[in-house]
Design a protein around this motif. Structure first.
Motif, PDB file in Angstrom:
ATOM      1  N   GLU A  51      36.100  44.266  31.596  1.00  8.68           N
ATOM      2  CA  GLU A  51      35.025  45.250  31.729  1.00  8.68           C
ATOM      3  C   GLU A  51      34.263  45.083  33.040  1.00  8.68           C
ATOM      4  O   GLU A  51      33.800  46.064  33.629  1.00  8.68           O
ATOM      5  CB  GLU A  51      34.066  45.128  30.551  1.00  8.68           C
ATOM      6  CG  GLU A  51      34.683  45.465  29.197  1.00  8.68           C
ATOM      7  CD  GLU A  51      35.486  44.317  28.594  1.00  8.68           C
ATOM      8  OE1 GLU A  51      36.108  44.528  27.534  1.00  8.68           O
ATOM      9  OE2 GLU A  51      35.515  43.212  29.175  1.00  8.68           O
ATOM     10  N   ALA A  52      34.111  43.835  33.507  1.00  3.93           N
ATOM     11  CA  ALA A  52      33.433  43.576  34.774  1.00  3.93           C
ATOM     12  C   ALA A  52      34.321  43.940  35.955  1.00  3.93           C
ATOM     13  O   ALA A  52      33.879  44.558  36.926  1.00  3.93           O
ATOM     14  CB  ALA A  52      33.010  42.112  34.859  1.00  3.93           C
ATOM     15  N   ALA A  53      35.592  43.563  35.881  1.00  2.00           N
ATOM     16  CA  ALA A  53      36.513  43.847  36.983  1.00  2.00           C
ATOM     17  C   ALA A  53      36.716  45.344  37.177  1.00  2.00           C
ATOM     18  O   ALA A  53      36.877  45.819  38.310  1.00  2.00           O
ATOM     19  CB  ALA A  53      37.855  43.165  36.722  1.00  2.00           C
ATOM     20  N   ALA A  54      36.696  46.094  36.077  1.00  2.00           N
ATOM     21  CA  ALA A  54      36.996  47.524  36.148  1.00  2.00           C
ATOM     22  C   ALA A  54      35.987  48.305  36.977  1.00  2.00           C
ATOM     23  O   ALA A  54      36.296  49.402  37.456  1.00  2.00           O
ATOM     24  CB  ALA A  54      37.072  48.113  34.738  1.00  2.00           C
ATOM     25  N   VAL A  55      34.776  47.791  37.159  1.00  6.37           N
ATOM     26  CA  VAL A  55      33.754  48.545  37.886  1.00  6.37           C
ATOM     27  C   VAL A  55      33.591  48.066  39.327  1.00  6.37           C
ATOM     28  O   VAL A  55      32.679  48.505  40.023  1.00  6.37           O
ATOM     29  CB  VAL A  55      32.391  48.499  37.167  1.00  6.37           C
ATOM     30  CG1 VAL A  55      32.517  49.058  35.760  1.00  6.37           C
ATOM     31  CG2 VAL A  55      31.824  47.085  37.134  1.00  6.37           C
ATOM     32  N   LEU A  56      34.479  47.207  39.810  1.00  4.73           N
ATOM     33  CA  LEU A  56      34.346  46.695  41.169  1.00  4.73           C
ATOM     34  C   LEU A  56      34.936  47.608  42.251  1.00  4.73           C
ATOM     35  O   LEU A  56      34.360  47.705  43.342  1.00  4.73           O
ATOM     36  CB  LEU A  56      34.985  45.303  41.272  1.00  4.73           C
ATOM     37  CG  LEU A  56      34.315  44.204  40.436  1.00  4.73           C
ATOM     38  CD1 LEU A  56      35.100  42.895  40.574  1.00  4.73           C
ATOM     39  CD2 LEU A  56      32.862  44.006  40.849  1.00  4.73           C
ATOM     40  N   PRO A  57      36.064  48.284  42.044  1.00  2.91           N
ATOM     41  CA  PRO A  57      36.685  48.991  43.170  1.00  2.91           C
ATOM     42  C   PRO A  57      35.846  50.090  43.796  1.00  2.91           C
ATOM     43  O   PRO A  57      35.847  50.237  45.032  1.00  2.91           O
ATOM     44  CB  PRO A  57      37.971  49.561  42.554  1.00  2.91           C
ATOM     45  CG  PRO A  57      38.312  48.609  41.450  1.00  2.91           C
ATOM     46  CD  PRO A  57      36.981  48.226  40.869  1.00  2.91           C
TER      47      PRO A  57
ATOM     48  N   LEU B 250      27.383  38.119  42.515  1.00  2.00           N
ATOM     49  CA  LEU B 250      27.479  39.551  42.237  1.00  2.00           C
ATOM     50  C   LEU B 250      27.568  39.758  40.733  1.00  2.00           C
ATOM     51  O   LEU B 250      28.493  39.260  40.080  1.00  2.00           O
ATOM     52  CB  LEU B 250      28.705  40.155  42.933  1.00  2.00           C
ATOM     53  CG  LEU B 250      28.997  41.631  42.620  1.00  2.00           C
ATOM     54  CD1 LEU B 250      27.847  42.521  43.091  1.00  2.00           C
ATOM     55  CD2 LEU B 250      30.304  42.069  43.277  1.00  2.00           C
ATOM     56  N   ASP B 251      26.590  40.470  40.197  1.00  3.71           N
ATOM     57  CA  ASP B 251      26.591  40.846  38.783  1.00  3.71           C
ATOM     58  C   ASP B 251      27.025  42.304  38.707  1.00  3.71           C
ATOM     59  O   ASP B 251      26.303  43.187  39.183  1.00  3.71           O
ATOM     60  CB  ASP B 251      25.185  40.681  38.202  1.00  3.71           C
ATOM     61  CG  ASP B 251      25.106  41.072  36.729  1.00  3.71           C
ATOM     62  OD1 ASP B 251      26.114  41.554  36.170  1.00  3.71           O
ATOM     63  OD2 ASP B 251      24.015  40.911  36.137  1.00  3.71           O
ATOM     64  N   PRO B 252      28.199  42.602  38.130  1.00  6.33           N
ATOM     65  CA  PRO B 252      28.637  43.999  38.047  1.00  6.33           C
ATOM     66  C   PRO B 252      27.700  44.881  37.220  1.00  6.33           C
ATOM     67  O   PRO B 252      27.780  46.108  37.289  1.00  6.33           O
ATOM     68  CB  PRO B 252      30.020  43.904  37.397  1.00  6.33           C
ATOM     69  CG  PRO B 252      30.468  42.513  37.672  1.00  6.33           C
ATOM     70  CD  PRO B 252      29.219  41.678  37.643  1.00  6.33           C
TER      71      PRO B 252
END
Length: 300
Positions: free
Chosen positions: A115-121, A267-269
């Motif tokens: 869920e955190a990785a999905a909002v990085l790009p 970094l906090d997503p």
């Protein structure tokens, strides 16, 4: 497979679920089983026709998932890898399976949740690229115009991690959040220039605009060197004022760096809602109204 998008350009009434064949990954692409997908303002702008896509199309520009197939020419990834990255073309990430661009995909570290990785790009990636573009040294002062939004929150965090002071123009409801990330918040509206000058008496070295319009025109006065004026909200006005927009570096290296910063606690997503794909319409409506505090993630 089940997916959510829009049938033709228009308002929310054009959104719908589709039953689609599983997409085939083309050269340089990966097919992933989606574990999480980000929701962004660009999704409703795509539906409205801003980017010239007539539809039908599946929404969603960023996902985290498990690799299930490789397109021709793909190296560095294997079936079963946990990854996150950006989606190309008309079949987006709000689906059970999605295609991602291998050159804009990275392995997801075990310590970073899907869920955190999905909002990085999209949002964090834009923030990262803007800071690299501006090239401010530690000790410089950056004004973020619209600091409380999806790109503003990560740019504040990434700037502070680089030793850059940040003044964030935002609605009062976002001030506590911004202060918690190390920014000096100031309110929008009449008198904003005076409030910024009080917060940064030595001036600001750059402006990163996420609001556009009259708000951009006002704060542009604060920076004499217009090469240090960036906007992703109003590209035509930025150009008129002597500024420019952010050139994205959609690369594996950028995504890997963002994941490293998440692991390092820099970094906090800021994922505030995780909702099932069934609620995609309601999630997008919340983002479109501007009411979302932090990121919303959809899970098939």
């Amino acid at each position: 497979m089940r997916a959510y998008g829009f049938s033709e350009v228009g308002g929310p009434e054009r959104e719908c679920f589709f039953d689609l064949p599983v997409p085939e990954p083309g050269p340089g692409e990966l097919l992933v089983r989606v574990r999480a997908a980000g929701v962004n303002p660009g999704d409703w702008r795509l539906r409205e026709g801003t980017y010239g896509v007539a539809g039908p199309a599946v929404l969603g520009r960023e996902v985290a998932g498990t690799v299930i197939a490789l397109g021709d020419g793909v190296t560095g990834f294997s079936v079963g890898d946990e990854v996150f990255g950006g989606c190309p073309g008309m079949v987006g990430g709000w689906a059970e399976q999605a295609v991602v661009t291998a050159s804009f995909t990275a392995h997801r570290p075990a310590g970073v949740a899907p869920e955190a990785a999905a909002v990085l790009p999209v949002a964090a990636g834009t923030a990262h690229d803007a800071l690299n573009d501006l090239g401010l040294p530690a000790g410089a002062t950056l004004l973020v115009n619209g600091a409380g939004g999806g790109v503003g929150i990560p740019v504040v965090q990434l700037a502070r991690a680089r030793g850059i002071s940040v003044v964030g123009v935002a609605s009062p409801a976002k001030h506590e959040l911004l202060a918690g990330f190390g920014a000096t918040p100031v309110a929008y509206g009449d008198g904003v220039l005076e409030r910024v000058r009080a917060a940064a008496p030595d001036g600001v070295d750059a402006v990163f605009d996420l609001a556009g319009g009259a708000a951009l025109r006002t704060v542009a006065e604060l920076v004499e060197d217009r090469t240090k004026l960036l906007s992703v909200a109003d590209k035509p006005l930025a150009a008129e004022l002597g500024g420019r927009t952010v050139v994205r570096d959609r690369s594996t290296a950028v995504l890997a760096e963002l994941a490293r910063l998440v692991l390092a606690g820099e970094l906090d997503p800021l994922v505030k809602q995780v909702r099932p794909l069934d609620e995609a319409g309601a999630a997008l409506a919340e983002v479109e109204r501007g009411h979302a505090a932090g990121k919303i993630v959809l899970v098939p």
